[in-house]
Write a protein that holds these residues in place. Structure first.
Motif, PDB file in Angstrom:
ATOM      1  N   GLY A  90       1.435  -0.723  -0.262  1.00 43.19           N
ATOM      2  CA  GLY A  90       0.123   0.002   0.213  1.00 43.19           C
ATOM      3  C   GLY A  90       0.660   1.251  -0.273  1.00 43.19           C
ATOM      4  N   LEU A  91       2.228   1.066   0.387  1.00 41.86           N
ATOM      5  CA  LEU A  91       2.895   2.345   0.474  1.00 41.86           C
ATOM      6  C   LEU A  91       4.219   2.339  -0.403  1.00 41.86           C
ATOM      7  N   LEU A  92       5.694   1.399   0.271  1.00 40.85           N
ATOM      8  CA  LEU A  92       6.436   1.534  -0.337  1.00 40.85           C
ATOM      9  C   LEU A  92       6.374   0.704  -1.940  1.00 40.85           C
ATOM     10  N   ILE A  93       6.186  -0.845  -1.725  1.00 37.57           N
ATOM     11  CA  ILE A  93       5.876  -0.756  -3.737  1.00 37.57           C
ATOM     12  C   ILE A  93       4.982  -0.016  -3.837  1.00 37.57           C
ATOM     13  N   LYS A  94       4.312   0.508  -3.651  1.00 37.99           N
ATOM     14  CA  LYS A  94       2.692   0.767  -4.303  1.00 37.99           C
ATOM     15  C   LYS A  94       3.928   2.690  -5.260  1.00 37.99           C
ATOM     16  N   LEU A  95       4.873   3.012  -4.196  1.00 35.42           N
ATOM     17  CA  LEU A  95       5.215   4.101  -4.944  1.00 35.42           C
ATOM     18  C   LEU A  95       6.664   3.523  -5.637  1.00 35.42           C
ATOM     19  N   ARG A  96       7.321   2.911  -5.501  1.00 36.03           N
ATOM     20  CA  ARG A  96       8.169   2.071  -6.428  1.00 36.03           C
ATOM     21  C   ARG A  96       7.748   1.611  -7.795  1.00 36.03           C
ATOM     22  N   ARG A  97       6.638   1.313  -7.760  1.00 37.85           N
ATOM     23  CA  ARG A  97       5.869   0.531  -9.282  1.00 37.85           C
ATOM     24  C   ARG A  97       5.274   2.111  -9.764  1.00 37.85           C
ATOM     25  N   GLU A  98       5.335   3.009  -9.008  1.00 43.80           N
ATOM     26  CA  GLU A  98       4.483   4.109  -9.435  1.00 43.80           C
ATOM     27  C   GLU A  98       5.511   4.991 -10.101  1.00 43.80           C
ATOM     28  N   PHE A  99       6.189   5.083  -9.596  1.00 44.07           N
ATOM     29  CA  PHE A  99       7.258   6.246 -10.042  1.00 44.07           C
ATOM     30  C   PHE A  99       8.764   5.638 -10.800  1.00 44.07           C
ATOM     31  N   GLU A 100       7.883   4.058 -11.142  1.00 47.56           N
ATOM     32  CA  GLU A 100       8.865   3.381 -12.417  1.00 47.56           C
ATOM     33  C   GLU A 100      10.484   3.461 -11.216  1.00 47.56           C
ATOM     34  N   GLN A 101      10.383   3.114 -10.418  1.00 49.48           N
ATOM     35  CA  GLN A 101      12.183   3.207  -9.751  1.00 49.48           C
ATOM     36  C   GLN A 101      12.504   2.013  -9.931  1.00 49.48           C
ATOM     37  N   VAL A 102      13.012   1.381 -11.218  1.00 49.91           N
ATOM     38  CA  VAL A 102      13.129  -0.098 -11.455  1.00 49.91           C
ATOM     39  C   VAL A 102      14.727  -0.455 -10.592  1.00 49.91           C
ATOM     40  N   ILE A 103      15.006   0.563 -10.177  1.00 49.29           N
ATOM     41  CA  ILE A 103      16.865  -0.038  -9.658  1.00 49.29           C
ATOM     42  C   ILE A 103      16.115   0.080  -7.945  1.00 49.29           C
ATOM     43  N   ASN A 104      17.280  -0.745  -7.821  1.00 44.58           N
ATOM     44  CA  ASN A 104      17.314  -0.470  -6.033  1.00 44.58           C
ATOM     45  C   ASN A 104      19.195  -0.659  -5.961  1.00 44.58           C
ATOM     46  N   ILE A 105      19.365   0.276  -5.230  1.00 46.32           N
ATOM     47  CA  ILE A 105      20.704  -0.060  -5.148  1.00 46.32           C
ATOM     48  C   ILE A 105      21.171   0.573  -3.381  1.00 46.32           C
ATOM     49  N   ARG A 106      22.253  -0.964  -3.331  1.00 49.09           N
ATOM     50  CA  ARG A 106      22.464  -0.703  -1.526  1.00 49.09           C
ATOM     51  C   ARG A 106      24.032  -1.271  -1.311  1.00 49.09           C
ATOM     52  N   PRO A 107      24.459  -0.429  -0.779  1.00 52.21           N
ATOM     53  CA  PRO A 107      25.802  -0.327  -0.257  1.00 52.21           C
ATOM     54  C   PRO A 107      26.020  -1.355   0.416  1.00 52.21           C
ATOM     55  N   ALA A 108      27.673  -1.874   0.375  1.00 51.98           N
ATOM     56  CA  ALA A 108      27.872  -2.532   1.902  1.00 51.98           C
ATOM     57  C   ALA A 108      29.250  -2.307   2.223  1.00 51.98           C
ATOM     58  N   LYS A 109      30.221  -1.937   3.104  1.00 54.68           N
ATOM     59  CA  LYS A 109      30.653  -1.844   3.016  1.00 54.68           C
ATOM     60  C   LYS A 109      32.079  -1.180   4.765  1.00 54.68           C
ATOM     61  N   ILE A 110      32.911  -1.452   5.108  1.00 57.27           N
ATOM     62  CA  ILE A 110      33.232  -1.820   6.640  1.00 57.27           C
ATOM     63  C   ILE A 110      33.492   0.750   6.967  1.00 57.27           C
ATOM     64  N   ILE A 111      33.243   0.415   7.467  1.00 57.69           N
ATOM     65  CA  ILE A 111      33.021   1.722   8.124  1.00 57.69           C
ATOM     66  C   ILE A 111      33.639   1.737   9.831  1.00 57.69           C
ATOM     67  N   ARG A 112      34.737   2.239   9.701  1.00 60.81           N
ATOM     68  CA  ARG A 112      35.736   2.370  11.210  1.00 60.81           C
ATOM     69  C   ARG A 112      34.780   2.950  12.063  1.00 60.81           C
ATOM     70  N   GLY A 113      35.558   2.526  12.589  1.00 58.85           N
ATOM     71  CA  GLY A 113      34.611   2.104  14.404  1.00 58.85           C
ATOM     72  C   GLY A 113      33.321   1.557  15.034  1.00 58.85           C
ATOM     73  N   ILE A 114      33.144   0.925  13.169  1.00 64.84           N
ATOM     74  CA  ILE A 114      32.039  -0.472  13.713  1.00 64.84           C
ATOM     75  C   ILE A 114      32.594  -1.460  13.391  1.00 64.84           C
ATOM     76  N   LYS A 115      32.213  -2.330  14.155  1.00 64.73           N
ATOM     77  CA  LYS A 115      32.730  -3.951  14.343  1.00 64.73           C
ATOM     78  C   LYS A 115      32.539  -4.911  13.787  1.00 64.73           C
ATOM     79  N   SER A 116      32.755  -5.265  12.429  1.00 67.39           N
ATOM     80  CA  SER A 116      31.990  -6.891  11.455  1.00 67.39           C
ATOM     81  C   SER A 116      32.141  -7.377  12.312  1.00 67.39           C
ATOM     82  N   PRO A 117      31.252  -8.811  12.115  1.00 72.14           N
ATOM     83  CA  PRO A 117      31.442 -10.264  12.559  1.00 72.14           C
ATOM     84  C   PRO A 117      32.206 -11.274  12.273  1.00 72.14           C
TER      85      PRO A 117
END
Length: 353
Positions: A90-117
């Protein structure tokens, strides 16, 4: 002066805490960059809105949002109030579809001071490009019969246009990074759509002779995200595969609370939407300990999309200087509140003015 009109949708749960924090950060950024300003308009669309109105957004909600430069979203969902499939579609996916947000990008990297498992994360820095409009999340299918004869059918839809679009976006992104693209596939088990995906990947790769490529089955690729994430640059995957990989990416960074995301409209007709990965986190609502970094990093991605990559880089550098000094929230081993972390980032941004 560049002035951007931003639709702010705090949404549910901790979205109401981290979106205001990130807006304060963006206001500080605009003070640092004299030629940049933002005007935010708040929209109350959420599960609470649903309880009052019977819908996640009004009938003209899309029309109200379409002329903004970007949408800045906090979180969607509160299963105690509204079933997840109702709130998301009703909200998130509706906006993605109606606004043709056809690409989703998500980075992942080491952030200084945050311990990775991970015992030895080796400074990984990767980004997943997820096809965001079709694939396994199509609405085609249905259910027939009842009882022991009941059948449920879900059709995966892969168009050449949508598949090529995601892959070209990944290759273009890789050309600005380490010039390597990995394709997430499962063509040894999914006999129609995934061989098609592989064929399109090979075709698109020919257009980018300077980019190295490889193709990995999703099960092995998920394992490699844990055992050797430093080997990856840009990964392109279908809607489902990209979703899975990005949650692993958030986990190996150290907390889903720091993970950002962007839903990109590539044709310029409609606004793109920027949202952190963490969701509404109902277990910590109102405690003042929500990690604002996911929303702030999401703001950095919004700046990049607006063409303000230099100031976006400054923002993330300041965030890392704060985390490196141990000023972090409890989810990543700290003792500081949402507001304290936000205030410190703002103070360091002001010091650069």
């Amino acid at each position: 002066m560049k002035k951007f009109q931003i639709a702010a949708i705090p949404g549910d749960g901790i979205g109401k805490e981290v979106v205001p924090a990130a807006i304060d950060i963006l206001e500080a950024v605009s003070d640092l960059h004299g030629g940049l300003s933002f005007e935010f308009t708040d929209f109350p669309y959420s599960c609470e809105y649903y309880l009052e109105h019977g819908v996640m957004m009004p009938d003209d909600g899309v029309e109200r949002l379409k002329d903004f430069d970007s949408i800045f979203l906090g979180a969607v969902g509160n299963i105690k109030l509204v079933p997840d499939h109702v709130s998301l579609w009703g909200l998130l996916i509706k906006l993605r579809r109606e606004f043709e947000q056809v690409i989703n990008i998500r980075p992942a990297k080491i952030i200084r001071g945050i311990k990775s498992p991970l015992v030895n994360p080796k400074d990984f820095d990767l980004i997943v490009v997820r096809e965001n409009s079709e694939g396994e999340y199509s609405e085609v299918g249905g259910r027939i019969f009842r009882g022991e004869d009941e059948i449920s059918i879900q059709n995966n839809i892969f168009s050449r246009k949508g598949t090529e679009r995601a892959m070209r976006y990944a290759f273009d992104l890789a050309s600005k990074r380490k010039k390597h693209v990995t394709s997430a596939t499962k063509s040894n088990g999914i006999v129609h759509t995934m061989p098609f995906w592989d064929e399109v990947f090979e075709d698109v790769a020919k257009e980018y002779p300077d980019i190295q490529t490889d193709s990995q089955h999703i099960d092995a690729l998920a394992a490699f995200f844990v055992t050797r994430p430093e080997k990856f640059d840009v990964i392109v995957g279908s809607n489902l595969f990209g979703d899975i990989l990005t949650d692993i990416g958030a986990a190996i960074m150290g907390s889903v609370g720091i993970a950002p995301a962007a839903n990109i409209n590539v044709n310029g007709k409609y606004p793109s939407m920027f949202e952190p990965v963490h969701g509404s986190a109902p277990d910590i609502i109102g405690k003042g300990i929500a990690n604002p970094i996911g929303q702030i990093w999401t703001a950095k991605m919004m700046l990049d999309h607006m063409g303000e990559e230099e100031i976006g880089t400054v923002l993330l550098d300041v965030v890392e200087s704060v985390t490196n000094d141990g000023i972090i929230t409890p989810d990543i081993g700290g003792k500081y509140t949402t507001q304290e972390v936000t205030a410190e980032i703002i103070n360091r941004l002001k010091a650069k003015a």
